[in-house]
Scaffold this motif. Structure first.
Motif, PDB file in Angstrom:
ATOM      1  N   ARG A 101       0.834  -1.209   0.000  1.00 29.87           N
ATOM      2  CA  ARG A 101       0.000   0.000   0.000  1.00 29.87           C
ATOM      3  C   ARG A 101       0.867   1.257   0.000  1.00 29.87           C
ATOM      4  O   ARG A 101       0.593   2.211  -0.728  1.00 29.87           O
ATOM      5  CB  ARG A 101      -0.935  -0.004   1.217  1.00 29.87           C
ATOM      6  CG  ARG A 101      -2.029  -1.037   1.161  1.00 29.87           C
ATOM      7  CD  ARG A 101      -3.128  -0.743   2.171  1.00 29.87           C
ATOM      8  NE  ARG A 101      -2.625  -0.718   3.546  1.00 29.87           N
ATOM      9  CZ  ARG A 101      -2.543  -1.785   4.327  1.00 29.87           C
ATOM     10  NH1 ARG A 101      -2.923  -2.976   3.876  1.00 29.87           N
ATOM     11  NH2 ARG A 101      -2.103  -1.685   5.564  1.00 29.87           N
TER      12      ARG A 101
ATOM     13  N   LEU B 163      -3.764  -0.643  -8.877  1.00 35.08           N
ATOM     14  CA  LEU B 163      -4.725  -1.134  -7.885  1.00 35.08           C
ATOM     15  C   LEU B 163      -5.229  -2.537  -8.203  1.00 35.08           C
ATOM     16  O   LEU B 163      -5.909  -3.152  -7.380  1.00 35.08           O
ATOM     17  CB  LEU B 163      -5.911  -0.174  -7.786  1.00 35.08           C
ATOM     18  CG  LEU B 163      -5.593   1.245  -7.290  1.00 35.08           C
ATOM     19  CD1 LEU B 163      -6.866   2.083  -7.234  1.00 35.08           C
ATOM     20  CD2 LEU B 163      -4.913   1.215  -5.932  1.00 35.08           C
TER      21      LEU B 163
ATOM     22  N   TYR C 218     -17.720   4.660  -1.185  1.00 38.16           N
ATOM     23  CA  TYR C 218     -17.085   3.333  -1.295  1.00 38.16           C
ATOM     24  C   TYR C 218     -18.117   2.249  -1.025  1.00 38.16           C
ATOM     25  O   TYR C 218     -18.907   2.329  -0.079  1.00 38.16           O
ATOM     26  CB  TYR C 218     -15.945   3.245  -0.274  1.00 38.16           C
ATOM     27  CG  TYR C 218     -15.420   1.857  -0.025  1.00 38.16           C
ATOM     28  CD1 TYR C 218     -14.419   1.311  -0.825  1.00 38.16           C
ATOM     29  CD2 TYR C 218     -15.912   1.083   1.032  1.00 38.16           C
ATOM     30  CE1 TYR C 218     -13.922   0.040  -0.570  1.00 38.16           C
ATOM     31  CE2 TYR C 218     -15.423  -0.188   1.285  1.00 38.16           C
ATOM     32  CZ  TYR C 218     -14.432  -0.710   0.469  1.00 38.16           C
ATOM     33  OH  TYR C 218     -13.945  -1.961   0.708  1.00 38.16           O
TER      34      TYR C 218
ATOM     35  N   LEU D 211     -13.689  -5.285  -2.740  1.00 36.13           N
ATOM     36  CA  LEU D 211     -12.562  -4.421  -2.415  1.00 36.13           C
ATOM     37  C   LEU D 211     -12.554  -4.160  -0.910  1.00 36.13           C
ATOM     38  O   LEU D 211     -13.581  -3.860  -0.328  1.00 36.13           O
ATOM     39  CB  LEU D 211     -12.675  -3.082  -3.160  1.00 36.13           C
ATOM     40  CG  LEU D 211     -12.549  -3.104  -4.678  1.00 36.13           C
ATOM     41  CD1 LEU D 211     -12.763  -1.695  -5.245  1.00 36.13           C
ATOM     42  CD2 LEU D 211     -11.180  -3.626  -5.111  1.00 36.13           C
TER      43      LEU D 211
ATOM     44  N   TYR E  83      -8.021   3.132  -0.799  1.00 34.72           N
ATOM     45  CA  TYR E  83      -8.524   3.543  -2.113  1.00 34.72           C
ATOM     46  C   TYR E  83      -8.838   5.045  -2.131  1.00 34.72           C
ATOM     47  O   TYR E  83      -8.619   5.731  -3.138  1.00 34.72           O
ATOM     48  CB  TYR E  83      -9.759   2.726  -2.488  1.00 34.72           C
ATOM     49  CG  TYR E  83      -9.417   1.303  -2.827  1.00 34.72           C
ATOM     50  CD1 TYR E  83      -8.831   0.983  -4.036  1.00 34.72           C
ATOM     51  CD2 TYR E  83      -9.659   0.267  -1.919  1.00 34.72           C
ATOM     52  CE1 TYR E  83      -8.487  -0.331  -4.350  1.00 34.72           C
ATOM     53  CE2 TYR E  83      -9.324  -1.039  -2.205  1.00 34.72           C
ATOM     54  CZ  TYR E  83      -8.730  -1.336  -3.433  1.00 34.72           C
ATOM     55  OH  TYR E  83      -8.384  -2.635  -3.736  1.00 34.72           O
TER      56      TYR E  83
END
Length: 373
Positions: free
Chosen positions: A24, A55, A107, A154, A160
């Motif tokens: 990350r 990603l 999200y 995800l 993100y």
């Protein structure tokens, strides 16, 4: 580890797998590097392709809010499984983007099609997860969004969000610049249309570069084409005895003063014409410029000269007449009083002009009859 006597008899430890964490961090670092090295000619495609690759998602896209006032998004780039696809246009209603544009990060880690059953594209592509970040211009007005979708759940929404935010800021700056450039081009095209359509000769001067633009009317008036014009010293357009006026115009331009003068200009072939010149100071691309508006007033000057000559002849005729010539206007005020009248009445022209004729020349007992008659 120590026993009760304080002697070491073993070692204990805890270990954690930080591979995902390091990945990350590397992704965020790379995102920062990528946005600083994007090609100016291919910003949007590089962003979406970079998001898909870094990603590991199925799809990434940049959507711009349409400027026609409709609640619709037009993609400026979309990358599906590593391939740039044709632009899409879609209404925000019924899509997860509705909760992003002009609002905030949104999200959904899983079960995307269950939440948005009316978004047919999600089902067609088998997408189950979504993350979108809004874009705003420098004034805070919504521009659109940057988003990613995937066909598997995800996790890590904060991660993100951080990545999308980096790209969204860069893309928003590019979109705003593009919009400003478009507005500037439209303004310049409008100016150019007015400039070229003007019946008066227009010339645009820069303090640094001299003459930088002329319109077709100027070419027709002076007989030079544009290329010849731009190579000229402006002094050659002035008659020799009026070159000092060009220097005066230049001084006005430097101190930002508008001007209006009558002068005599010279055409390419050497013919001279009377000109009325207006100069308007302005800033163009932050630099001082002067727009000069030139009109051929030769006919007007000729007419004025003819009128003056006619008036001079009339004055000479009146002054040389042996009879008294006295004129008055509609209000009865004296407007003309020749030399013979001065001798006859013993009054000077300066003394009677503008005064009522009745009070000056008519005996008091006849004045009322004069006014009635």
């Amino acid at each position: 580890l120590l026993d009760r006597d304080g002697n070491i008899y073993g070692i204990g430890g805890i270990s954690s797998d930080i591979t995902a964490y390091l990945k990350r961090e590397a992704t965020l670092y790379q995102a920062g590097i990528n946005v600083s090295s994007l090609s100016p000619d291919n910003v949007y495609d590089e962003v979406t392709a970079g998001l898909v690759e870094s990603l590991g998602v199925k799809m990434a896209f940049i959507g711009r809010l349409r400027e026609d006032g409709s609640d619709e998004i037009q993609t400026v780039s979309a990358c599906l499984e590593g391939q740039i696809i044709e632009p899409m246009r879609y209404a925000l209603d019924g899509t997860p983007c509705k909760h992003v544009v002009g609002k905030q990060y949104h999200y959904i880690g899983d079960r995307l099609t269950e939440i948005y059953p009316d978004d047919g594209m999600l089902a067609d592509l088998g997408l189950v997860a979504y993350a979108g970040y809004p874009m705003f211009d420098s004034a805070g007005a919504p521009l659109g969004l940057v988003a990613v979708t995937h066909d598997e759940p995800l996790r890590q929404p904060d991660f993100y969000e951080a990545v999308l935010k980096i790209y969204a800021i860069r893309v928003a700056a590019e979109l705003e610049k593009e919009r400003s450039d478009k507005a500037l081009r439209a303004s310049e095209e409008q100016y150019r249309g007015i400039f070229n359509a003007s019946a008066d000769a227009l010339m645009f001067w820069s303090n640094q570069e001299g003459l930088v633009a002329v319109n077709p009317a100027a070419e027709a008036l002076y007989g030079y084409d544009r290329e010849e014009f731009l190579l000229l010293d402006g002094r050659v357009l002035m008659r020799e005895d009026h070159v000092d006026q060009f220097e005066k115009f230049a001084r006005y331009a430097l101190d930002g003063t508008n001007f209006q003068e009558r002068t005599f200009n010279v055409r390419k072939g050497g013919s001279v014409f009377a000109a009325e010149v207006h100069g308007v100071h302005m800033l163009y691309q932050v630099e001082p410029h002067v727009l000069t508006i030139v009109r051929d007033i030769s006919e007007q000057v000729a007419q004025e000269s003819a009128i003056k000559a006619s008036e001079s002849r009339l004055r000479a005729t009146i002054e040389s007449a042996l009879d008294c010539v006295i004129c008055m206007d509609a209000d009865g005020n004296i407007t003309e009083f020749n030399h013979s009248a001065e001798i006859t009445f013993g009054l000077t022209r300066e003394r009677v002009l503008g005064y009522p004729l009745a009070e000056i020349l008519i005996p008091e007992r006849f004045r009322e009859a004069h006014r009635q008659g």
